[in-house]
Design a protein around this motif. Structure first.
Motif, short mmCIF file in Angstrom:
data_model
loop_
_atom_site.label_atom_id
_atom_site.label_comp_id
_atom_site.label_asym_id
_atom_site.label_seq_id
_atom_site.Cartn_x
_atom_site.Cartn_y
_atom_site.Cartn_z
N ILE A 1 -1.94 -4.77 7.12
CA ILE A 1 -1.20 -3.71 6.45
C ILE A 1 -0.65 -2.77 7.51
CG2 ILE A 1 -1.30 -1.90 4.70
CD1 ILE A 1 -3.87 -3.18 3.65
N ALA A 2 0.61 -2.40 7.37
CA ALA A 2 1.26 -1.54 8.37
C ALA A 2 0.87 -0.09 8.18
CB ALA A 2 2.78 -1.70 8.30
N ILE A 3 -0.38 0.23 8.53
CA ILE A 3 -0.87 1.60 8.50
C ILE A 3 -1.47 1.95 9.86
CG2 ILE A 3 -1.27 1.67 6.01
CD1 ILE A 3 -4.17 1.05 6.49
N MET A 4 -1.76 3.22 10.07
CA MET A 4 -2.14 3.70 11.40
C MET A 4 -3.59 3.43 11.77
SD MET A 4 -0.25 7.39 11.51
CE MET A 4 1.54 7.53 11.34
N ASP B 1 0.85 -1.19 0.00
CA ASP B 1 0.00 0.00 0.00
C ASP B 1 0.88 1.24 0.00
OD1 ASP B 1 -2.85 1.14 0.58
OD2 ASP B 1 -1.54 2.12 2.04
N ILE B 2 0.41 2.32 -0.62
CA ILE B 2 1.20 3.56 -0.65
C ILE B 2 1.51 4.03 0.76
CG2 ILE B 2 1.16 6.00 -1.30
CD1 ILE B 2 -0.54 5.23 -3.71
N ASP B 3 0.50 4.04 1.63
CA ASP B 3 0.72 4.46 3.01
C ASP B 3 1.62 3.48 3.75
OD1 ASP B 3 -0.76 6.79 2.86
OD2 ASP B 3 -2.63 5.81 3.43
N GLU B 4 1.46 2.19 3.48
CA GLU B 4 2.30 1.20 4.17
C GLU B 4 3.77 1.41 3.83
OE1 GLU B 4 2.17 -3.50 5.21
OE2 GLU B 4 1.93 -3.00 3.09
N ILE C 1 7.83 -8.04 10.97
CA ILE C 1 8.05 -7.21 12.15
C ILE C 1 7.34 -5.86 11.99
CG2 ILE C 1 9.78 -6.06 13.57
CD1 ILE C 1 9.75 -9.10 13.83
N SER C 2 7.37 -5.31 10.79
CA SER C 2 6.75 -4.00 10.54
C SER C 2 5.24 -4.03 10.72
CB SER C 2 7.08 -3.52 9.12
OG SER C 2 8.47 -3.41 8.93
N ARG C 3 4.64 -5.20 10.49
CA ARG C 3 3.17 -5.30 10.57
C ARG C 3 2.66 -5.76 11.93
NH1 ARG C 3 3.67 -7.95 4.91
NH2 ARG C 3 3.22 -6.20 3.51
N ILE C 4 3.56 -6.19 12.81
CA ILE C 4 3.12 -6.69 14.11
C ILE C 4 2.31 -5.65 14.90
CG2 ILE C 4 3.97 -7.31 16.41
CD1 ILE C 4 5.97 -9.13 15.14
N PRO C 5 2.72 -4.36 14.96
CA PRO C 5 1.90 -3.40 15.73
C PRO C 5 0.45 -3.33 15.25
CG PRO C 5 4.04 -2.45 15.27
CD PRO C 5 3.96 -3.73 14.47
N THR C 6 0.23 -3.46 13.95
CA THR C 6 -1.13 -3.40 13.42
C THR C 6 -1.93 -4.62 13.84
OG1 THR C 6 -0.22 -2.25 11.50
CG2 THR C 6 -2.48 -3.02 11.34
N ALA C 7 -1.36 -5.81 13.66
CA ALA C 7 -2.05 -7.04 14.05
C ALA C 7 -2.24 -7.10 15.56
CB ALA C 7 -1.26 -8.26 13.57
N ALA C 8 -1.24 -6.64 16.32
CA ALA C 8 -1.36 -6.64 17.78
C ALA C 8 -2.44 -5.68 18.25
CB ALA C 8 -0.02 -6.28 18.42
N SER C 9 -2.58 -4.54 17.57
CA SER C 9 -3.64 -3.58 17.92
C SER C 9 -5.02 -4.20 17.74
CB SER C 9 -3.52 -2.33 17.04
OG SER C 9 -2.32 -1.66 17.27
#
Length: 222
Positions: free
Chosen positions: A150-153, A47-50, A101-109
């Motif tokens: 996806i690693a987005i906010m 994704d562009i944002d990712e 690793i970059s996507r873990i915060p999103t999945a963990a949230s």
């Protein structure tokens, strides 16, 4: 054979009845792993944002500058830094900057929001089954499943706002009077974190939802 299967079902039923909370938590852990974490790093940034946010976090990690986000060597000040900090923390912890690793915060949230929904439903109606079903319904939402990979906010912001709302609204239910203030404090904390995640909208959304809910319950004074 049939008798052995019946015994297994009876033992399973007894376990669920005796250890209902443990069964629900184990079930949610399993479903969250299958739907949120499995193969999370098996595809490139899509994704562009990712790509933008992950590259900002990588620049922060390699430059050891945790104050000013940079994109293509230019300051990028459109978003608050919490999401980048979470990714950089995992980079520091693991020594890896890959997609998983970059996507873990999103999945963990998302996982955090699923468990918060379970405990909110369980506390609000006094039913573990209601909490479990509510959490699974949330987990089955197509947009939740999509954005959690996806690693987005957006996913982290949604989770923080949701939990902030839960903490406030749970005070309307069977909570000891002396404990209510702690739920309010937690609500304020998660609201503040949602601001660090995506800006002042992290105050506006929880405040509107909680305000309208309390007015509906004729608790506007609270």
């Amino acid at each position: 054979m049939k008798q052995g299967f019946r015994d297994f079902l009876d033992n399973t039923k007894d376990f669920i009845l005796i250890y209902g909370n443990v069964f629900c938590i184990i079930s949610l852990v399993l479903f969250c792993y299958l739907f949120l974490f499995l193969n999370l790093g098996s595809y490139r940034l899509i994704d562009i944002d990712e790509t933008r946010y992950v590259n900002i976090a990588r620049a922060m990690f390699f430059n050891n500058d945790f104050i000013t986000p940079y994109l293509n060597y230019e300051p990028f000040l459109e978003k608050p830094p919490l999401f980048y900090w979470l990714i950089v923390f995992l980079y520091k912890l693991t020594g890896s900057t890959d997609e998983f690793i970059s996507r873990i915060p999103t999945a963990a949230s998302c996982t955090f929001m699923v468990f918060a929904t379970y405990f909110f439903g369980k506390k609000a109606l006094g039913s573990k089954v209601f909490g479990l079903v509510s959490a699974l319904i949330l987990l089955s939402n197509i947009w939740i499943l999509l954005f959690s990979h996806i690693a987005i906010m957006d996913m982290g912001f949604t989770a923080l706002c949701t939990v902030s709302i839960y903490c406030a609204i749970i005070t309307l239910f069977d909570i000891k009077e002396e404990n209510k203030k702690y739920f309010w404090y937690l609500g304020y904390l998660f609201m503040a974190l949602s601001v660090l995640q995506k800006g002042l909208i992290g105050i506006i959304i929880p405040a509107l939802v909680v305000g309208l809910t309390f007015l509906t319950f004729n608790k506007g004074k609270e």
